[in-house]
Design a protein around this motif. Structure first.
Motif, mmCIF file in Angstrom:
data_model
loop_
_atom_site.group_PDB
_atom_site.id
_atom_site.type_symbol
_atom_site.label_atom_id
_atom_site.label_comp_id
_atom_site.label_asym_id
_atom_site.label_seq_id
_atom_site.Cartn_x
_atom_site.Cartn_y
_atom_site.Cartn_z
ATOM 1 N N ARG A 1 -65.363 -97.668 -6.702
ATOM 2 C CA ARG A 1 -66.451 -97.799 -7.891
ATOM 3 C C ARG A 1 -66.198 -98.528 -9.226
ATOM 4 N N THR B 1 -71.079 -88.518 -15.171
ATOM 5 C CA THR B 1 -72.347 -88.438 -14.665
ATOM 6 C C THR B 1 -72.766 -86.800 -14.169
ATOM 7 N N CYS C 1 -61.969 -87.047 -6.278
ATOM 8 C CA CYS C 1 -62.449 -87.855 -5.807
ATOM 9 C C CYS C 1 -61.302 -88.890 -5.463
ATOM 10 N N THR D 1 -66.889 -85.279 -5.158
ATOM 11 C CA THR D 1 -68.123 -86.329 -5.448
ATOM 12 C C THR D 1 -68.134 -87.618 -4.459
ATOM 13 N N ASP D 2 -66.993 -87.710 -3.472
ATOM 14 C CA ASP D 2 -67.238 -88.723 -2.405
ATOM 15 C C ASP D 2 -68.314 -88.280 -1.433
ATOM 16 N N SER D 3 -68.497 -86.876 -1.183
ATOM 17 C CA SER D 3 -69.212 -86.316 -0.032
ATOM 18 C C SER D 3 -70.544 -85.660 -0.481
ATOM 19 N N LEU D 4 -70.401 -85.016 -1.843
ATOM 20 C CA LEU D 4 -71.662 -84.369 -2.383
ATOM 21 C C LEU D 4 -72.430 -85.527 -3.146
ATOM 22 N N SER D 5 -73.864 -85.120 -3.072
ATOM 23 C CA SER D 5 -74.561 -85.765 -4.104
ATOM 24 C C SER D 5 -74.528 -85.317 -5.108
ATOM 25 N N ILE D 6 -75.172 -85.765 -6.313
ATOM 26 C CA ILE D 6 -75.287 -85.282 -7.645
ATOM 27 C C ILE D 6 -76.145 -84.110 -7.572
ATOM 28 N N GLU D 7 -77.168 -84.051 -6.796
ATOM 29 C CA GLU D 7 -78.152 -83.000 -6.757
ATOM 30 C C GLU D 7 -77.383 -81.748 -6.373
ATOM 31 N N GLU D 8 -76.648 -82.098 -5.193
ATOM 32 C CA GLU D 8 -75.822 -80.856 -4.687
ATOM 33 C C GLU D 8 -74.735 -80.387 -5.467
#
Length: 199
Positions: free
Chosen positions: A141, A42, A133, A177-184
């Protein structure tokens, strides 16, 4: 050791640096490594899409996709995992030589294999991105239901269950990736590329 004989390296008429100048940006491999379900594919695709929108030459090498073609003869034994990563390393080097920023999404569980790939590249061209993660979150997930099958014993040698994952000790980037958004996460990676004058 190579089994080929009577071969000679031919230098390209156009150099990697000439391609970079022509493209208007540098080239490198963003090597995403992490457990299954951590978000490697992703994230690799999101970064690649962002680069594409900026007019940057990019390409994604995804673990599952490569096993449909180039590496369809390989299984998941330690030997086959090592060969899988060796081949991808060589393909990635070709992309970097072509002036492309290539994103790769492979579990690549063994440090020695990742270090071997790193050794193929010039300083700054291999960017190890640890997609960090927790196993519990990856299992929650479980987009392909692989952990579920591994827990039932239907899949052997599954990384994180009955085959080890050796986390990077000094990656260029760690993305949680458990705390950041994809955009971040994408912005963090693009900022790294800008700071190191690759884009």
């Amino acid at each position: 050791m190579s089994k080929s004989t009577n071969i000679k390296w031919h230098d390209a008429a156009i150099t990697k640096n000439e391609r970079k100048v022509n493209n208007g940006h540098g080239s490198a491999v963003l090597w995403f490594t992490g457990l299954s379900g951590s978000g490697k594919s992703t994230l690799a695709n999101a970064v690649s899409s962002s680069l594409f929108q900026k007019g940057i030459h990019e390409y994604v090498l995804d673990g599952d996709n490569i096993r449909h073609g180039l590496n369809k003869d390989l299984g998941f034994s330690d030997h086959d995992r090592t060969e899988n990563i060796r081949r991808i390393g060589e393909v990635s080097k070709l992309f970097v030589d072509s002036g492309t920023i290539v994103t790769t999404a492979f579990i690549s569980p063994f440090r020695s294999d990742r270090d071997q790939v790193r050794s193929l590249f010039s300083e700054g061209e291999f960017i190890e991105v640890f997609v960090d993660c927790p196993l519990e979150e990856c299992e929650r997930r479980d987009p392909k239901k692989l952990y579920e099958k591994a827990r039932r014993g239907e899949i052997k040698d599954f990384t994180g269950i009955d085959s080890p994952y050796e986390a990077p000790e000094a990656p260029e980037l760690t993305i949680q990736t458990d705390s950041l958004s994809i955009e971040e996460a994408v912005e963090t990676i693009l900022s790294y590329l800008k700071d190191h004058k690759i884009i």
